[in-house]
Design a protein around this motif. Structure first.
Motif, PDB file in Angstrom:
ATOM      1  N   THR A 146      -2.370  -5.667   5.838  1.00  0.00           N
ATOM      2  CA  THR A 146      -2.120  -5.726   7.289  1.00  0.00           C
ATOM      3  C   THR A 146      -1.032  -4.767   7.755  1.00  0.00           C
ATOM      4  O   THR A 146      -0.865  -4.562   8.956  1.00  0.00           O
ATOM      5  CB  THR A 146      -1.705  -7.146   7.697  1.00  0.00           C
ATOM      6  N   GLY A 147      -0.274  -4.205   6.821  1.00  0.00           N
ATOM      7  CA  GLY A 147       0.840  -3.348   7.212  1.00  0.00           C
ATOM      8  C   GLY A 147       2.115  -4.123   7.503  1.00  0.00           C
ATOM      9  O   GLY A 147       3.173  -3.531   7.740  1.00  0.00           O
ATOM     10  N   ARG A 148       2.062  -5.465   7.476  1.00  0.00           N
ATOM     11  CA  ARG A 148       3.249  -6.293   7.723  1.00  0.00           C
ATOM     12  C   ARG A 148       3.927  -6.630   6.402  1.00  0.00           C
ATOM     13  O   ARG A 148       3.281  -7.090   5.470  1.00  0.00           O
ATOM     14  CB  ARG A 148       2.862  -7.577   8.464  1.00  0.00           C
ATOM     15  N   THR A 175       0.868  -1.187   0.000  1.00  0.00           N
ATOM     16  CA  THR A 175       0.000   0.000   0.000  1.00  0.00           C
ATOM     17  C   THR A 175       0.901   1.233   0.000  1.00  0.00           C
ATOM     18  O   THR A 175       2.064   1.164   0.406  1.00  0.00           O
ATOM     19  CB  THR A 175      -0.891   0.014   1.243  1.00  0.00           C
ATOM     20  N   SER A 221       1.155   3.627   1.977  1.00  0.00           N
ATOM     21  CA  SER A 221       1.681   3.959   3.301  1.00  0.00           C
ATOM     22  C   SER A 221       2.923   3.142   3.664  1.00  0.00           C
ATOM     23  O   SER A 221       3.709   3.545   4.519  1.00  0.00           O
ATOM     24  CB  SER A 221       0.597   3.746   4.364  1.00  0.00           C
ATOM     25  N   GLN A 222       3.089   1.977   3.036  1.00  0.00           N
ATOM     26  CA  GLN A 222       4.232   1.120   3.332  1.00  0.00           C
ATOM     27  C   GLN A 222       5.320   1.193   2.252  1.00  0.00           C
ATOM     28  O   GLN A 222       6.337   0.500   2.348  1.00  0.00           O
ATOM     29  CB  GLN A 222       3.775  -0.337   3.463  1.00  0.00           C
ATOM     30  N   GLU A 234       3.359  -6.766   0.935  1.00  0.00           N
ATOM     31  CA  GLU A 234       2.620  -6.507   2.169  1.00  0.00           C
ATOM     32  C   GLU A 234       1.622  -7.640   2.362  1.00  0.00           C
ATOM     33  O   GLU A 234       0.856  -7.967   1.463  1.00  0.00           O
ATOM     34  CB  GLU A 234       1.895  -5.167   2.085  1.00  0.00           C
TER      35      GLU A 234
END
Length: 388
Positions: free
Chosen positions: A230-232, A162, A164-165, A209
């Motif tokens: 998940t942001g991971r 994403t 953001s990552q 991600e």
């Protein structure tokens, strides 16, 4: 072709009948300790094979030796009923051996002063592969997924995250690529994307991600599932069945560079050694087949030569028989005082045919020219005669 690290761990073949006896003799936890299979995996296998399993009451009653419980009979089953399970002890030994090798490589990497393992707070002087990925991703030259994952790996490293990552992924992958180059490895273009070339092997690598599946209510009020980021972050090496993945959990992926790098090098070395061994075995099999084929070809030629001799000897015997027939015919005509001009012509014709047929003579015969002496078949030609 690379194989799993654990493919060569010893396996035990267990039939459906044997598994039935096993689950009614030993508890699920004890079976899972002996074989490399989880309790849940054991339950699923029994369900698949229609094997009844004992409940807790059965194990309690089993302690009463005066009135032991009865087993539920094994129902009929017509499917495939053989499973191969690895012994957990052997599996754990193999795992320990692999972890030790990776640990040694990790120590070597961490002591290598040429390798920078620290992921910077800002992306500076990026590797050309990362610079290309960054420019394309930030310029929106990307493919978009419905859940917001963006990616563009044409001619660059695969990054699927994403927005953001994105900065994290770029900084982490830049560190990984530079560390790999410092270790003497390089990158090649394969089918439009960058692949890591290591110890003679090549792999597609990417940063992705992780996603999880969630339930949502659509616009029609119906329940359906979709993937949610998940942001991971995870690092992937290879594709499909042979893919290896490292995912961050409590420890951020930025702090796992040396561990991942060591695992990548171990995988490259292992796959290279296995490929060399496979090629050696393949060449040995090829040479063996060549030798077997050579022997077979010799046998085939020997048999063909014998068949030819056998065929010629039969022709010679038959030619001699034809001559004997001509002699008998001549003797009979003389005895009967009937050796006229026509009979003499007939006897001469027979002897000429014997000479044509005899493999030691094969004299020319105008009317039999072109006829195969072995087949003795005239292949007739069709004629379309014009009317007068």
């Amino acid at each position: 072709m690379p194989i799993s690290d654990y493919d060569n761990v010893k396996e035990v073949r267990i039939s459906r009948d044997e598994l039935y006896e096993l689950v009614w003799t030993e508890r699920q936890s004890d079976i899972a300790k002996k074989y490399y299979i989880s309790e849940n995996g054991l339950i699923k296998k029994c369900q698949e094979w229609n094997i009844p399993m004992p409940n807790l009451k059965y194990w309690i009653q089993l302690k009463d030796t005066t009135n032991p419980p009865t087993k539920v009979p094994l129902p009929q089953y017509s499917g495939y009923d053989m499973v191969y399970l690895k012994l957990r002890e052997d599996y754990e030994k193999k795992k320990e051996s692999i972890q030790k090798k990776i640990s040694n490589i990790k120590k070597e990497i961490e002591e290598d002063s040429n390798v920078n393992l620290k992921v910077p707070e800002r992306l500076t002087n990026p590797d050309p592969l990362i610079a290309t990925a960054r420019d394309r991703l930030y310029k929106k030259e990307v493919y978009r997924k419905s859940q917001g994952i963006i990616h563009h790996n044409q001619g660059s490293i695969g990054i699927y995250v994403t927005p953001s990552q994105l900065n994290r992924a770029l900084r982490f992958m830049d560190t990984m690529i530079k560390a790999l180059r410092s270790r003497g490895h390089h990158f090649i273009n394969q089918n439009g994307s960058a692949h890591l070339a290591i110890y003679g092997e090549d792999y597609r690598i990417s940063c992705q991600e992780k996603e999880r599946r969630i339930k949502i209510t659509n616009e029609y009020g119906r329940q359906e599932s979709q993937l949610e980021p998940t942001g991971r972050l995870s690092f992937r090496l290879g594709e499909s069945y042979f893919r290896k993945e490292w995912t961050e959990g409590k420890i951020p992926i930025e702090e796992q560079v040396s561990k991942i790098l060591a695992s990548v090098e171990y995988r490259g070395r292992k796959d290279h050694e296995e490929r060399i061994e496979n090629e050696k075995q393949w060449e040995e099999r090829r040479q063996k087949q060549l030798m077997e084929k050579e022997i077979q070809d010799k046998k085939e030629k020997e048999l063909d030569d014998f068949k030819e001799i056998f065929k010629l000897s039969l022709r010679h015997d038959k030619a001699q028989a034809i001559r004997r027939f001509a002699d008998k015919l001549e003797q009979s005509a003389l005895s009967n005082n009937d050796l006229g001009n026509e009979t003499q012509k007939r006897i001469e014709w027979i002897r000429k045919k014997a000479d044509w047929f005899d493999p030691f003579i094969e004299s020319y015969d105008e009317l039999l020219d072109g006829i195969d002496r072995d087949e003795l078949v005239l292949h007739k030609q069709s004629f379309y005669l014009l009317k007068d």
